[in-house]
Scaffold this motif. Structure first.
Motif, short mmCIF file in Angstrom:
data_model
loop_
_atom_site.label_atom_id
_atom_site.label_comp_id
_atom_site.label_asym_id
_atom_site.label_seq_id
_atom_site.Cartn_x
_atom_site.Cartn_y
_atom_site.Cartn_z
N UNK A 193 -40.29 -48.69 -79.67
CA UNK A 193 -41.35 -49.16 -80.07
C UNK A 193 -42.64 -49.46 -79.64
N UNK A 194 -42.51 -48.68 -77.49
CA UNK A 194 -43.64 -48.38 -76.67
C UNK A 194 -44.52 -46.56 -77.86
N UNK A 195 -43.51 -46.13 -78.58
CA UNK A 195 -44.22 -44.93 -79.23
C UNK A 195 -44.81 -44.57 -80.08
N UNK A 196 -44.49 -46.31 -81.05
CA UNK A 196 -45.08 -46.57 -82.05
C UNK A 196 -45.70 -47.58 -82.26
N UNK A 197 -46.38 -48.23 -81.09
CA UNK A 197 -47.08 -49.02 -80.85
C UNK A 197 -48.44 -48.25 -79.99
N UNK A 198 -48.15 -47.28 -79.59
CA UNK A 198 -49.36 -46.21 -79.40
C UNK A 198 -49.85 -45.31 -80.20
N UNK A 199 -48.59 -44.77 -82.05
CA UNK A 199 -49.22 -43.88 -82.68
C UNK A 199 -49.89 -44.95 -83.45
N UNK A 200 -49.30 -46.58 -83.58
CA UNK A 200 -50.47 -47.43 -84.10
C UNK A 200 -52.16 -47.18 -83.88
N UNK A 201 -52.27 -47.71 -82.39
CA UNK A 201 -53.33 -47.42 -81.61
C UNK A 201 -54.09 -46.45 -82.25
N UNK A 202 -53.34 -44.90 -81.69
CA UNK A 202 -54.13 -43.72 -82.49
C UNK A 202 -54.67 -43.84 -84.04
N UNK A 204 -40.75 -35.17 -72.66
CA UNK A 204 -41.52 -36.77 -73.35
C UNK A 204 -40.83 -36.80 -74.22
N UNK A 205 -39.84 -36.09 -75.45
CA UNK A 205 -38.75 -36.43 -76.09
C UNK A 205 -38.58 -37.67 -76.02
N UNK A 206 -37.54 -37.55 -75.13
CA UNK A 206 -36.57 -38.50 -73.78
C UNK A 206 -36.89 -39.24 -73.48
N UNK A 207 -38.05 -39.43 -73.23
CA UNK A 207 -39.32 -40.81 -73.30
C UNK A 207 -39.81 -42.24 -74.98
N UNK A 208 -39.70 -41.17 -75.42
CA UNK A 208 -40.22 -41.38 -77.32
C UNK A 208 -38.62 -41.89 -77.35
N UNK A 209 -37.37 -41.50 -77.67
CA UNK A 209 -36.13 -41.31 -77.85
C UNK A 209 -35.39 -43.18 -76.85
#
Length: 142
Positions: free
Chosen positions: A13-22, A4-9
């Motif tokens: 941009x994708x991680x930021x989009x998911x956080x924004x949507x949440x 999960x941490x590796x995916x976020x790293x």
């Protein structure tokens, strides 16, 4: 957890989009819960009309209103809404007023306008006419 941490790293941009949507979902949910304007389901609208002499206020275009609307609904033109001209509703000020639009989105703004104008029991139909017809409830065609 490492993956999960590796995916976020690897995909910031994708991680930021998911956080924004949440965050947007959480903020919207809190705003709905704290709003003085309540959201009614089609069944709750029926109960409000039958038990409390609630008034259905249809804010859709006149063409859509004439094609199909909820029984005994009052139509209010966009021009009157834009000018906060709710004189036609003054006699219903002490009753629940349920605002109906096509999908339940524009009704929220109008219901808030009504609340600010002194209609303390202003609410909206969650899902709008789409929810009403989707539930198989009756409409009047003029």
């Amino acid at each position: 957890m490492e993956q999960f941490i590796e995916f976020l790293a690897n995909h910031p941009m994708l991680a930021a989009a998911w956080v924004g949507i949440f965050i947007a979902i959480v903020v919207t949910s809190i705003k709905i819960k704290l709003s003085p304007v309540k959201q009614f389901s089609p069944q709750e609208l029926t109960l409000a009309v039958n038990r409390e002499q609630g008034v259905v206020l249809d804010i859709r275009a006149e063409k859509e209103f004439k094609a199909a609307h909820i029984i005994d609904a009052i139509h209010l033109a966009k021009e009157k809404i834009d000018n906060n001209d709710f004189a036609a509703l003054e006699k219903h000020k002490d009753k629940p007023i349920i605002v109906v639009c096509t999908a339940g989105i524009t009704a929220a703004k109008v219901a808030e306008q009504l609340f600010k104008a002194g209609f303390t029991q202003a609410s909206l139909l969650k899902g709008g006419m789409n929810a009403w017809t989707g539930a198989g409830l009756p409409v009047v065609k003029k």
